[in-house]
Motif scaffolding. Structure first.
Motif, PDB file in Angstrom:
ATOM      1  N   ALA A 106      56.220  53.706  44.801  1.00  0.00           N
ATOM      2  CA  ALA A 106      55.027  53.701  44.935  1.00  0.00           C
ATOM      3  C   ALA A 106      54.574  52.371  45.366  1.00  0.00           C
ATOM      4  O   ALA A 106      53.646  52.904  46.491  1.00  0.00           O
ATOM      5  CB  ALA A 106      53.954  54.283  43.651  1.00  0.00           C
ATOM      6  N   GLU A 107      55.451  51.136  45.369  1.00  0.00           N
ATOM      7  CA  GLU A 107      54.373  50.096  45.590  1.00  0.00           C
ATOM      8  C   GLU A 107      55.356  49.753  46.655  1.00  0.00           C
ATOM      9  O   GLU A 107      54.307  49.734  47.586  1.00  0.00           O
ATOM     10  CB  GLU A 107      55.605  48.941  44.714  1.00  0.00           C
ATOM     11  N   LEU A 108      56.490  50.621  47.465  1.00  0.00           N
ATOM     12  CA  LEU A 108      57.204  50.125  48.406  1.00  0.00           C
ATOM     13  C   LEU A 108      56.991  51.424  49.444  1.00  0.00           C
ATOM     14  O   LEU A 108      56.690  51.482  50.718  1.00  0.00           O
ATOM     15  CB  LEU A 108      58.598  50.773  48.046  1.00  0.00           C
ATOM     16  N   LEU A 109      56.029  52.629  48.795  1.00  0.00           N
ATOM     17  CA  LEU A 109      55.597  53.579  50.117  1.00  0.00           C
ATOM     18  C   LEU A 109      54.184  53.194  50.648  1.00  0.00           C
ATOM     19  O   LEU A 109      54.064  53.279  51.140  1.00  0.00           O
ATOM     20  CB  LEU A 109      55.183  54.781  49.684  1.00  0.00           C
ATOM     21  N   THR A 110      53.326  52.099  50.105  1.00  0.00           N
ATOM     22  CA  THR A 110      52.311  51.728  49.800  1.00  0.00           C
ATOM     23  C   THR A 110      52.287  50.663  49.940  1.00  0.00           C
ATOM     24  O   THR A 110      51.439  50.138  50.274  1.00  0.00           O
ATOM     25  CB  THR A 110      50.750  51.417  48.720  1.00  0.00           C
ATOM     26  N   ALA A 111      53.285  49.808  50.514  1.00  0.00           N
ATOM     27  CA  ALA A 111      53.122  48.418  50.812  1.00  0.00           C
ATOM     28  C   ALA A 111      52.797  48.358  52.141  1.00  0.00           C
ATOM     29  O   ALA A 111      52.080  46.959  52.968  1.00  0.00           O
ATOM     30  CB  ALA A 111      54.713  47.923  50.674  1.00  0.00           C
ATOM     31  N   ASN A 112      52.813  49.413  53.137  1.00  0.00           N
ATOM     32  CA  ASN A 112      52.132  49.194  54.693  1.00  0.00           C
ATOM     33  C   ASN A 112      51.393  50.554  55.009  1.00  0.00           C
ATOM     34  O   ASN A 112      51.913  51.280  54.553  1.00  0.00           O
ATOM     35  CB  ASN A 112      52.951  48.645  55.223  1.00  0.00           C
ATOM     36  N   ARG A 113      50.687  50.610  55.417  1.00  0.00           N
ATOM     37  CA  ARG A 113      49.782  51.785  55.792  1.00  0.00           C
ATOM     38  C   ARG A 113      50.797  52.645  57.190  1.00  0.00           C
ATOM     39  O   ARG A 113      50.873  54.237  56.307  1.00  0.00           O
ATOM     40  CB  ARG A 113      48.425  51.362  57.458  1.00  0.00           C
ATOM     41  N   GLU A 114      51.361  51.938  57.727  1.00  0.00           N
ATOM     42  CA  GLU A 114      52.310  53.213  58.558  1.00  0.00           C
ATOM     43  C   GLU A 114      53.283  53.725  57.378  1.00  0.00           C
ATOM     44  O   GLU A 114      53.592  55.446  57.911  1.00  0.00           O
ATOM     45  CB  GLU A 114      53.461  52.432  59.580  1.00  0.00           C
TER      46      GLU A 114
END
Ligand code: ADP
Ligand code: MG
Length: 479
Positions: free
Chosen positions: A318-326
């Motif tokens: 979840a952290e990695l997937l939301t680390a950037n908006r794209e």
């Protein structure tokens, strides 16, 4: 273990993505011919008056709300006086005693499973200066004032970071946040997002902060980490050799991989700050703040929590997937097509796709495999059209522009063999060809099953359904 502790605080300048400048109507677009986007106000011609850009104020408040900061209802622009050729007025309009955004904080995750709070001292609005260009004309410097008056939000952290890695995690977090908030494009090459790192060292257990050096000229996260580590080493060596650190501004040279003294550090009183008499104080009401709060998009922290709670993703994914908006937007677009397969989708995005993007040095927004294409590929695995192994081959082909999953599966005849009659005859042939291994298996050597599965898969060119192959093999190999 070293007896030294490093202390780092960052000052980040984020260029606000307004269309016009902070105190004039001139365009902020990057890359125009020199001095074509500097109007009388930006040039500091006599008799002109600045007019505050409301959008810049709104953007600063968006940031403040997102970091849980106190928003000052009354904030003041001040003149910071200094002379430099790229600053035609002789002063920069900034904020000093009453910045628009006060104390706030955010959380960083410098490594898997770690969470650390970092304090933000303040964030204030100011105008950017022009640019001095030293490599265009021999023996002469040129001035481009297009950038003069571009709105900046200067975000000042507390000296809370204890390693270069933490500093990078913090800078990345701010970078991600300003892009989620759509207040800054984050382009570090073009200078829309700049980090200055204040670095000091002290002996472990020491309460007092050491003397700091400020590092400038850092235009990537990789260089930020390097510059800080080099500076930490330099300061430790210096002190251990009996010297002491002087407070100064140092330039990072990425080619030589060193920091060099640029100038001794100015004190605030060198700047003769005073409230700008041409600008009224900015008055912000609770309604303004409430209104802006209501307009915020879902922020990375909230998104992450939702992925964990509603989708059951791991904290780390979840952290990695939301680390950037794209990345989040890629994930959500694909998820809309295959809502049941969120875990597989996360794995493909963070595994194969991230690997391929990294190797090609591409941003996810420029991925040759669209979210729809990846979703289709994953559906073909879950509906048993292809195996996971064949899926890797299809992924490769999609990456190289050979079409979408269905097209590639069709054109290359990759459809999985699920016809049990066909699988049985493959198995019969393999069993007949390997009597020795059959004996071994029947004698209790369970591992040999892997050999048979491998042979059958090979005969089928990877297309036999592995589950069926396993089940039928076990049946046929029974003593
Ligand atoms: P200035 O006004 O000179 O820029 P500030 O007090 O505003 O100085 O601090 C600027 C930045 O330096 C902040 O991010 C702060 O956290 C950091 N900082 C201050 N003292 C130290 C120190 N001793 N070591 C590391 N960072 C520091
Ligand atoms: Mg400062």
């Amino acid at each position: 273990m070293s007896e030294w502790e490093s202390v780092i605080g960052l000052e980040i300048h984020a260029q606000l993505a307004t269309r016009s400048k902070i105190f004039s109507g001139a365009s902020t677009a990057f890359g125009a011919a020199p001095n074509t986007q500097a109007c009388a106000v930006d040039l500091g011609l006599p008799g002109v008056l600045p007019v505050l850009n409301r959008e810049a104020v709104t953007m600063a408040i968006r940031f403040g709300v997102a970091i849980d900061a106190e928003i000052d209802h009354h904030s003041v622009f001040a003149r910071k006086n200094y002379f430099y050729p790229d600053l035609p007025k002789g002063y920069q309009i900034s904020q000093y005693e009453l910045p628009i955004v006060g104390k706030g904080h955010l959380y960083i995750s410098p490594a898997e499973g770690e969470l650390k709070e970092v304090g933000i001292t303040r964030a204030h609005l100011e105008e950017d200066a022009g640019k001095s260009i030293h490599d265009q004309f021999p023996e002469q410097s040129a001035i481009d004032l297009n950038r003069a008056g571009t709105p900046l939000l200067e975000i000042v952290s507390e000296p809370d970071m204890r390693s270069a890695k933490e500093a990078v995690a913090y800078a990345r977090k701010i970078h991600s946040l300003v892009r989620y908030l759509e207040i800054c494009d984050g382009n570090m090459q073009e200078g829309s997002f700049r980090c200055d790192a204040n670095v000091s060292v002290r002996r472990k257990g020491e309460q007092k902060l050491g003397t700091r050096a400020e590092l400038k000229n850092i235009n990537s996260f990789r260089f930020l980490e390097r510059a800080i580590n080099i500076e930490i080493e330099r300061q430790i060596d210096l002190i251990e050799d009996g010297g002491s650190v002087v407070q100064e501004t140092r330039l990072y040279d990425s080619e030589r991989d060193e920091t060099r003294s640029m100038r001794s550090k100015e004190e605030a009183n060198d700047y003769r700050y005073f409230p700008d008499p041409d600008l009224l104080p900015v008055a912000i009401t609770d309604e303004d703040i409430a209104h802006i709060r209501a307009s915020l998009p879902e922020l990375p922290e909230q998104k992450k929590q939702r992925y964990i709670d509603e989708l059951g993703l791991s904290d780390y994914n979840a952290e990695l997937l939301t680390a950037n908006r794209e990345t989040a937007s890629y994930f959500e677009t694909a998820l809309a097509e295959i809502p049941e397969q969120n875990a597989q989708l996360a794995n493909w995005i963070l595994g194969d796709l991230a690997g391929a993007l990294n190797k090609a040095n591409l941003d996810i927004a420029d991925s040759p495999i669209t979210p729809q294409m990846l979703a289709q590929l994953i559906s073909r695995i879950s509906d048993d059209t292809i195996s996971g192994k064949i899926a890797k081959e299809v992924f490769e082909a999609m990456w190289h522009g050979k079409g979408d999953a269905d097209g590639i599966i069709e054109a290359r005849g990759l459809k999985q063999i699920t016809d049990s009659g066909a699988i049985e005859s493959l198995i019969d042939a393999v069993i007949a060809a390997n009597p020795e291994q059959v004996e071994q298996f029947r004698a209790g050597k369970d591992k040999v099953l892997g050999f048979f599965v491998g042979q059958v898969m090979k005969q089928s060119q990877g297309k036999a359904n592995p589950g069926q192959v396993n089940a039928i093999l076990r049946e046929k190999l029974k003593p």
